[in-house]
Design a protein around this motif. Structure first.
Motif, PDB file in Angstrom:
ATOM      1  N   THR A   1      51.181  10.408 -59.770  1.00  0.00           N
ATOM      2  CA  THR A   1      50.619  11.032 -58.585  1.00  0.00           C
ATOM      3  C   THR A   1      51.689  11.588 -57.667  1.00  0.00           C
ATOM      4  OG1 THR A   1      48.970  10.728 -56.840  1.00  0.00           O
ATOM      5  CG2 THR A   1      50.508   8.911 -57.173  1.00  0.00           C
ATOM      6  N   GLY A   2      51.344  12.644 -56.964  1.00  0.00           N
ATOM      7  CA  GLY A   2      52.262  13.283 -56.045  1.00  0.00           C
ATOM      8  C   GLY A   2      52.292  12.544 -54.719  1.00  0.00           C
ATOM      9  N   VAL A   3      53.472  12.469 -54.144  1.00  0.00           N
ATOM     10  CA  VAL A   3      53.629  11.857 -52.825  1.00  0.00           C
ATOM     11  C   VAL A   3      54.567  12.751 -52.026  1.00  0.00           C
ATOM     12  CG1 VAL A   3      53.310   9.485 -53.663  1.00  0.00           C
ATOM     13  CG2 VAL A   3      55.605  10.476 -53.599  1.00  0.00           C
TER      14      VAL A   3
ATOM     15  N   ILE B   1      45.163  18.001 -59.016  1.00  0.00           N
ATOM     16  CA  ILE B   1      45.431  18.043 -57.563  1.00  0.00           C
ATOM     17  C   ILE B   1      44.669  19.190 -56.896  1.00  0.00           C
ATOM     18  CG2 ILE B   1      47.564  19.380 -57.956  1.00  0.00           C
ATOM     19  CD1 ILE B   1      47.013  17.024 -54.989  1.00  0.00           C
TER      20      ILE B   1
ATOM     21  N   ALA C   1      57.742  13.428 -55.718  1.00  0.00           N
ATOM     22  CA  ALA C   1      57.598  14.215 -54.505  1.00  0.00           C
ATOM     23  C   ALA C   1      57.322  15.653 -54.915  1.00  0.00           C
ATOM     24  CB  ALA C   1      58.837  14.100 -53.639  1.00  0.00           C
ATOM     25  N   ASP C   2      56.206  15.828 -55.547  1.00  0.00           N
ATOM     26  CA  ASP C   2      55.687  17.140 -55.910  1.00  0.00           C
ATOM     27  C   ASP C   2      54.239  16.914 -56.295  1.00  0.00           C
ATOM     28  OD1 ASP C   2      56.659  20.110 -56.761  1.00  0.00           O
ATOM     29  OD2 ASP C   2      54.960  19.415 -57.953  1.00  0.00           O
ATOM     30  N   SER C   3      53.365  17.738 -55.738  1.00  0.00           N
ATOM     31  CA  SER C   3      51.944  17.451 -55.910  1.00  0.00           C
ATOM     32  C   SER C   3      51.480  17.547 -57.367  1.00  0.00           C
ATOM     33  CB  SER C   3      51.111  18.370 -55.028  1.00  0.00           C
ATOM     34  OG  SER C   3      51.369  19.713 -55.365  1.00  0.00           O
TER      35      SER C   3
ATOM     36  N   GLY D   1      46.807  20.862 -51.014  1.00  0.00           N
ATOM     37  CA  GLY D   1      47.831  21.645 -51.702  1.00  0.00           C
ATOM     38  C   GLY D   1      49.059  20.827 -51.988  1.00  0.00           C
ATOM     39  N   SER D   2      50.184  21.370 -51.601  1.00  0.00           N
ATOM     40  CA  SER D   2      51.478  20.822 -52.010  1.00  0.00           C
ATOM     41  C   SER D   2      51.765  19.468 -51.373  1.00  0.00           C
ATOM     42  CB  SER D   2      52.556  21.844 -51.659  1.00  0.00           C
ATOM     43  OG  SER D   2      53.638  21.257 -51.015  1.00  0.00           O
ATOM     44  N   SER D   3      52.783  18.782 -51.908  1.00  0.00           N
ATOM     45  CA  SER D   3      53.148  17.465 -51.389  1.00  0.00           C
ATOM     46  C   SER D   3      54.160  17.587 -50.260  1.00  0.00           C
ATOM     47  CB  SER D   3      53.749  16.626 -52.505  1.00  0.00           C
ATOM     48  OG  SER D   3      55.016  17.158 -52.852  1.00  0.00           O
ATOM     49  N   ARG D   4      54.482  18.827 -49.884  1.00  0.00           N
ATOM     50  CA  ARG D   4      55.587  19.027 -48.950  1.00  0.00           C
ATOM     51  C   ARG D   4      55.390  18.262 -47.644  1.00  0.00           C
ATOM     52  NH1 ARG D   4      54.050  25.385 -48.674  1.00  0.00           N
ATOM     53  NH2 ARG D   4      54.319  24.976 -50.894  1.00  0.00           N
ATOM     54  N   GLU D   5      56.330  17.385 -47.386  1.00  0.00           N
ATOM     55  CA  GLU D   5      56.313  16.641 -46.133  1.00  0.00           C
ATOM     56  C   GLU D   5      56.677  17.578 -44.989  1.00  0.00           C
ATOM     57  OE1 GLU D   5      57.206  12.582 -47.001  1.00  0.00           O
ATOM     58  OE2 GLU D   5      58.672  12.628 -45.385  1.00  0.00           O
TER      59      GLU D   5
ATOM     60  N   ARG E   1      48.957  10.500 -46.362  1.00  0.00           N
ATOM     61  CA  ARG E   1      50.081   9.569 -46.571  1.00  0.00           C
ATOM     62  C   ARG E   1      51.319  10.038 -45.823  1.00  0.00           C
ATOM     63  NH1 ARG E   1      50.012   6.214 -51.883  1.00  0.00           N
ATOM     64  NH2 ARG E   1      52.037   5.398 -51.314  1.00  0.00           N
ATOM     65  N   ASN E   2      51.637  11.315 -46.004  1.00  0.00           N
ATOM     66  CA  ASN E   2      52.857  11.848 -45.402  1.00  0.00           C
ATOM     67  C   ASN E   2      52.840  11.726 -43.892  1.00  0.00           C
ATOM     68  OD1 ASN E   2      53.819  12.542 -47.886  1.00  0.00           O
ATOM     69  ND2 ASN E   2      53.414  14.730 -47.708  1.00  0.00           N
TER      70      ASN E   2
ATOM     71  N   ARG F   1      44.793  13.896 -49.628  1.00  0.00           N
ATOM     72  CA  ARG F   1      45.416  12.592 -49.827  1.00  0.00           C
ATOM     73  C   ARG F   1      46.909  12.550 -49.481  1.00  0.00           C
ATOM     74  NH1 ARG F   1      48.210   9.637 -53.393  1.00  0.00           N
ATOM     75  NH2 ARG F   1      48.813  11.487 -54.530  1.00  0.00           N
ATOM     76  N   ILE F   2      47.661  13.509 -50.008  1.00  0.00           N
ATOM     77  CA  ILE F   2      49.115  13.415 -49.826  1.00  0.00           C
ATOM     78  C   ILE F   2      49.477  13.689 -48.365  1.00  0.00           C
ATOM     79  CG2 ILE F   2      51.365  14.171 -50.643  1.00  0.00           C
ATOM     80  CD1 ILE F   2      50.062  15.060 -53.241  1.00  0.00           C
TER      81      ILE F   2
END
Ligand code: SF4
Lengths: 162, 508
Positions: free
Chosen positions: B221-223, B304, B206-208, A61-65, A90-91, A86-87
């Protein structure tokens, strides 16, 4: 030694920390709502050193750290899953939240089991079931990041040497 | 199986049919690799000797070699070429930004970034991490961009504080591309529209849903926030070069009302929410080439949702027409080589794809709209970075024209940017929607992430053109979200239950 909190496949970041709580970013605030939409008891009962065990695609889902931050701040020692989104992967490495990939341990562990995890070697010792598992090693670059204590110390070090 | 992961030298292909699904052929291209051959000969631990790596010096660094040059050369003589293999568009962009001639999947590279972005949720955490680096400026004021779009106009004191962190940082760093309420839009609608993301770019956000920009032929790409902080400081990031998956749509004819949203939902339904995990999805075929930019952006946006790192479409005339009107800097068009290596190739007939609805609580739970027909709903949401562009509003307005939203439905419309809103207004579409009984909002992420402006109560059900239907995504953990395209959303808003647009539009 920690108690296992076990969840299924595709645990998404909205389950780990619902967006409605992301109007703030303090770790304690996030920890108080960690896993809320998947398991309301988690945030209340989790103890420092406990372990989350998930299925495949953990953290999708979201990239939220905020997701690995919430888990870390809740006191969880390590997340063990079959695989990670994936994200999230990494996070977690970037912020120094230990994660391990070990499908066998996921199958061989139940909620409430007591496990001992050696983060350095990746050895997972299920004390309740008296079984041990070996997590996959990280690629060398990832291990370097982990050893540095996350991305920020890593970049700082690189900048200093540049 | 190759014990070295995918970090090998592919140098040939073997086509293998792995089955048919719903009338669509699925073929897998298996890349031969020198490693596989050498492995059979016994003593290989790592990849290619330095002599062979003169065109790929970083391979030596990334994967020091343990075989003898003789063995390697022998294998190559036997099986043909090794170093001249084609690359995908993703590999080309990554190689160019890492200062390399070529890259192969599995390789870890450090690459230069064309743009780094964050929003009002991820930005404050990134700014905090940035602070720890002890640096007092971002790497490039033009190329770091901050978009307060999630909880804006601020819904409460806490979110106002978060936005303030972003605003203060933008001011302090002299960041050029920062927009406040009244000018801001949803980031993935705003940045392409402003010409800030261009073909050939390498972008992290910084957003998927940063993967949206793949529609322009960029690798985006999102990080998370920490990666973003390091990117803002150094203008660089590390990447693992992903394997590519190719999705080919044959035929430029689609069923009525079918759009980009249906194609991507259909794919996710087939491969699952981790079907492209860590991979680059590449969308191609005359089906894709016949689509407008708005439709393409919708497709890349949801890469994503299949777990992908990127969702890329080769630029063509349509892309260039869109970009030319907006770009303020140079850009470069990359295309995949005909002999590029793909881990898998999926082929579909465009005409076979029916209108899609994704059921709770994963985007992979797709059904055709006819299978969902009759399901009662409480709220309809049209908008977001997935379907909040001009064409999306046009479709919704077309369906709502002269009709009324069902009395038991709340229909919320969230245009992606101020420009989109203004243009829709000029064309009379906003008036049409308001007359039909829809609420039209200023651009914001709003209910898409259950932030504000349209939260669901326990047991309520929404039909939405957004991209996620996870548990609690739009409100109460016991509410439900169904995903669809704007035509299905608008038609269902009129009917009060999920319905095929043809049921509502007489000439549809
Ligand atoms: S519209 Fe939704 S998916 Fe898009 S950026 Fe905003 S919250 Fe994320």
């Amino acid at each position: 030694m920690g108690k296992v909190w076990k969840y299924g496949h595709d645990i998404d970041t909205d389950a780990i920390i619902p967006a409605r709580y992301m109007n703030r970013s303090e770790p304690e605030h996030l920890a108080a709502h960690c896993m809320e939409d998947a398991d309301v008891t988690f945030a209340q009962e989790v103890k420092a050193g406990d372990v989350i065990v998930g299925g495949k695609n953990f953290g999708c889902g979201s990239s939220r750290e905020h997701a690995p931050i919430a888990i870390k701040a809740a006191g969880v020692k390590v997340v063990i899953a079959e695989s990670y989104a994936r994200i999230f992967y990494r996070n977690a490495l970037n912020i120094g939240m230990p994660i391990l990939e070990c499908p066998e341990a996921v199958v061989g562990t139940e909620a409430g089991d007591e496990v001992e995890v050696d983060l350095k070697s990746g050895k997972i010792d299920n004390k309740t079931k008296k079984t041990t598992f070996q997590a996959k090693p990280f690629p060398p670059f990832m291990q370097e990041l982990i050893d540095a204590g996350g991305l920020i110390p890593y970049v700082k070090e690189k900048k200093k040497n540049a | 199986m190759n014990p070295f992961g995918k970090a090998d030298f592919g140098f040939g292909h073997e086509k293998e049919e792995i089955g048919t699904k719903h009338g669509s052929r699925i073929t897998r291209f298996r890349a031969f690799s020198v490693i596989e051959i050498l492995k059979q000969s016994g003593n290989v631990r790592q990849i290619g000797p330095p002599e062979f790596c003169d065109q790929r010096p970083r391979m030596v660094q990334a994967n020091p070699c343990a075989i003898s040059p003789g063995e390697c050369r022998e294998a190559i003589r036997e099986k043909g070429r090794l170093l001249l293999m084609g690359m995908t568009i993703s590999e080309k962009i990554l190689a160019a930004h890492a200062g390399l001639d070529s890259v192969v999947p599995g390789e870890i590279i450090n690459a230069k970034l064309d743009l780094v972005l964050a929003n009002d949720v991820t930005g404050p955490v990134a700014i905090q991490e940035f602070g720890k680096l002890g640096i007092d400026q971002v790497y490039d004021k033009e190329r770091v961009t901050l978009v307060p779009d999630h909880f804006t106009p601020n819904k409460d004191i806490a979110s106002a504080e978060q936005s303030k962190i972003l605003r203060d940082f933008a001011k302090k760093m002299g960041i050029k591309n920062y927009w406040d309420v009244g000018r801001v839009g949803i980031e993935h609608c705003l940045l392409p529209e402003q010409g800030l993301v261009l073909p050939g770019d390498l972008i992290i956000g910084a957003d998927s849903h940063t993967c949206t920009y793949g529609a322009l032929g960029a690798f985006a790409t999102g990080v998370g926030s920490t990666d973003c902080a390091a990117g803002m400081a150094t203008g660089e990031a590390w990447f693992r070069v992903p394997e590519s998956l190719k999705f080919v749509f044959h035929g430029s004819k689609f069923q009525p009302w079918v759009g980009g949203k249906d194609l991507i939902l259909y794919i996710i339904g087939k491969i699952g929410v981790d079907g492209a995990r860590y991979k680059a999805m590449e969308f191609t075929g005359d089906g894709i080439r016949s689509l407008s930019m708005d439709n393409r952006l919708t497709i890349s946006n949801m890469a994503i949702e299949a777990g992908a790192k990127a969702g890329i479409i080769e630029p063509d005339e349509i892309t260039l027409a869109y970009v030319k009107a907006r770009a303020k800097r140079d850009y470069k068009v990359y295309k995949s080589d005909p002999d590029a290596s793909y881990e898998k190739i999926y082929e579909f007939n465009s005409e076979d794809i029916p209108l899609q609805v994704a059921f709770p609580h994963l985007p992979e739970n797709t059904k055709s709209v006819d299978e969902a027909s009759g399901l009662k709903i409480d709220q309809v949401v049209i908008g977001s970075c997935t379907n909040g562009r001009l064409e999306d509003l046009e479709i919704a307005a077309k369906i709502l024209k002269g009709k009324k939203i069902h009395p038991e439905i709340r229909c919320l419309v969230f245009p992606g940017t101020q420009d989109i809103l203004l243009e829709a207004m000029r064309r009379g579409w906003i008036e049409t929607m308001i007359q039909a009984g829809a609420a039209v909002s200023t651009p914001t992420c709003g209910p898409c992430l259950g932030g504000h402006m349209g939260i669901l109560a326990k047991g309520e059900r929404a039909l939405s053109t957004t991209n996620r239907n996870f548990v609690g995504r739009m409100g109460h953990p016991q509410s439900e979200v169904y995903l669809c395209n704007p035509a299905v959303a608008a038609a269902s808003a009129v009917r009060g239950e999920i319905v095929h647009p043809r049921e509502v539009v007489n000439n549809g």
